[in-house]
Design a protein around this motif. Structure first.
Motif, PDB file in Angstrom:
ATOM      1  N   LEU A 106       0.756  -1.196   0.034  1.00 43.66           N
ATOM      2  CA  LEU A 106      -0.058   0.126   0.099  1.00 43.66           C
ATOM      3  C   LEU A 106       0.930   1.187   0.122  1.00 43.66           C
ATOM      4  CD1 LEU A 106      -3.107   0.702   0.110  1.00 43.66           C
ATOM      5  CD2 LEU A 106      -2.779   1.137   2.600  1.00 43.66           C
ATOM      6  N   GLU A 107       1.769   1.060   0.791  1.00 43.84           N
ATOM      7  CA  GLU A 107       2.703   2.516   0.839  1.00 43.84           C
ATOM      8  C   GLU A 107       3.524   2.763  -0.304  1.00 43.84           C
ATOM      9  OE1 GLU A 107       3.515   2.461   5.773  1.00 43.84           O
ATOM     10  OE2 GLU A 107       4.821   1.079   4.330  1.00 43.84           O
ATOM     11  N   ASN A 108       3.933   1.588  -1.101  1.00 41.16           N
ATOM     12  CA  ASN A 108       4.687   1.762  -2.546  1.00 41.16           C
ATOM     13  C   ASN A 108       3.864   2.290  -3.344  1.00 41.16           C
ATOM     14  OD1 ASN A 108       7.787   0.359  -2.969  1.00 41.16           O
ATOM     15  ND2 ASN A 108       6.570  -0.741  -1.199  1.00 41.16           N
ATOM     16  N   ILE A 109       2.604   2.210  -3.194  1.00 36.40           N
ATOM     17  CA  ILE A 109       1.736   2.994  -4.286  1.00 36.40           C
ATOM     18  C   ILE A 109       1.371   4.274  -3.796  1.00 36.40           C
ATOM     19  CG2 ILE A 109      -0.555   2.532  -5.380  1.00 36.40           C
ATOM     20  CD1 ILE A 109      -0.410  -0.401  -4.719  1.00 36.40           C
ATOM     21  N   MET A 110       1.186   4.491  -2.851  1.00 34.24           N
ATOM     22  CA  MET A 110       1.068   5.790  -2.056  1.00 34.24           C
ATOM     23  C   MET A 110       2.317   6.697  -2.557  1.00 34.24           C
ATOM     24  SD  MET A 110      -0.372   4.981   1.749  1.00 34.24           S
ATOM     25  CE  MET A 110      -0.419   6.624   2.333  1.00 34.24           C
ATOM     26  N   MET A 111       3.477   6.166  -2.458  1.00 34.72           N
ATOM     27  CA  MET A 111       4.463   7.160  -2.605  1.00 34.72           C
ATOM     28  C   MET A 111       4.492   8.176  -3.695  1.00 34.72           C
ATOM     29  SD  MET A 111       7.089   7.292  -0.480  1.00 34.72           S
ATOM     30  CE  MET A 111       7.203   5.969   0.180  1.00 34.72           C
TER      31      MET A 111
END
Length: 229
Positions: A106-111
């Motif tokens: 999720l955080e990778n896509i948020m970055m």
């Protein structure tokens, strides 16, 4: 140029020095990509596929010719302006996923969304939607090392389209996957393209996947030409 053309390459030359000689990779190459279109780039290694993708995505300058993205001619723009267009208009997927290992899926896509200025709440919501669309919503809190190869590549695809680019450029995105997983990952990518109107140029050696795209091209003597599989 057609009104639905989102990427156009016109008269592209690219040469590299090799000792005292110049090696011509692209010689007056022309290509166009329409919104919602998927194009397979099928060519042997060493013929310039990655060079073509880098030029199309404004990662590399051609020696001559013009790259037009979303109606904007890019050759004479400053590096700062080219970076801004690339960030907003182009998504990249590579053979290796290049996910940040210390962050969750999720955080990778948020970055990239946070870098573009979205709030954490907006970025998280969009990331969750993309994970659901790629059928791995239940894996959002897992780090890359805890995901399978196919799951990692689906996260990489979701990250590439998180900022709703006009064009997706992919360099052997299923090259490290077994045939069944490769087909599944491409199906998810294809559905995303169709649903969003995204245009995709995908370099691949997988002829089964290439046949599923709208058309195929190859590189012959520095030119981009239609290719029948």
């Amino acid at each position: 140029m057609s009104s639905d053309t989102v990427l156009s390459l016109s008269g592209i030359d690219r040469r590299y020095g090799q000792g005292e000689t110049l090696l011509a990779i692209l010689k007056g190459a022309n290509f166009s990509l329409r919104s919602g279109e998927t194009v397979a780039l099928v060519a042997p290694s060493g013929t310039g596929k990655s060079t073509l993708l880098h030029i199309a995505g404004l990662l590399e300058h051609p020696d001559a010719g013009e790259v037009t993205l979303g109606g904007q001619a890019c050759q004479d723009l400053s590096d700062e302006r080219r970076t801004a267009i690339r960030r907003n208009s182009v998504g990249f997927v590579y053979q290796f996923h290049h996910l940040l290992p210390e962050f969750s899926a999720l955080e990778n896509i948020m970055m990239p969304q946070l870098i573009a200025g979205l709030s954490r709440e907006e970025a998280r919501e969009r990331a969750a939607q993309l994970l659901d669309y790629m059928r791995i919503g239940h894996r959002g809190e897992h780090r890359p090392a805890e995901l399978s190869g196919g799951e990692q590549q689906r996260v990489a695809i979701a990250r590439a389209v998180a900022n709703a680019p006009l064009v997706l450029l992919a360099d052997e995105p299923t090259g490290n996957l077994d045939p069944e997983t490769a087909s599944y990952v491409f199906s998810a990518l294809e559905a995303l393209v169709r649903q969003s109107g995204l245009a995709a140029l995908i370099a691949t050696h997988n002829h089964d996947i290439a046949r599923r795209m709208d058309r195929c091209v190859t590189l012959v003597d520095g030119q981009i030409v239609d290719y029948q599989i």
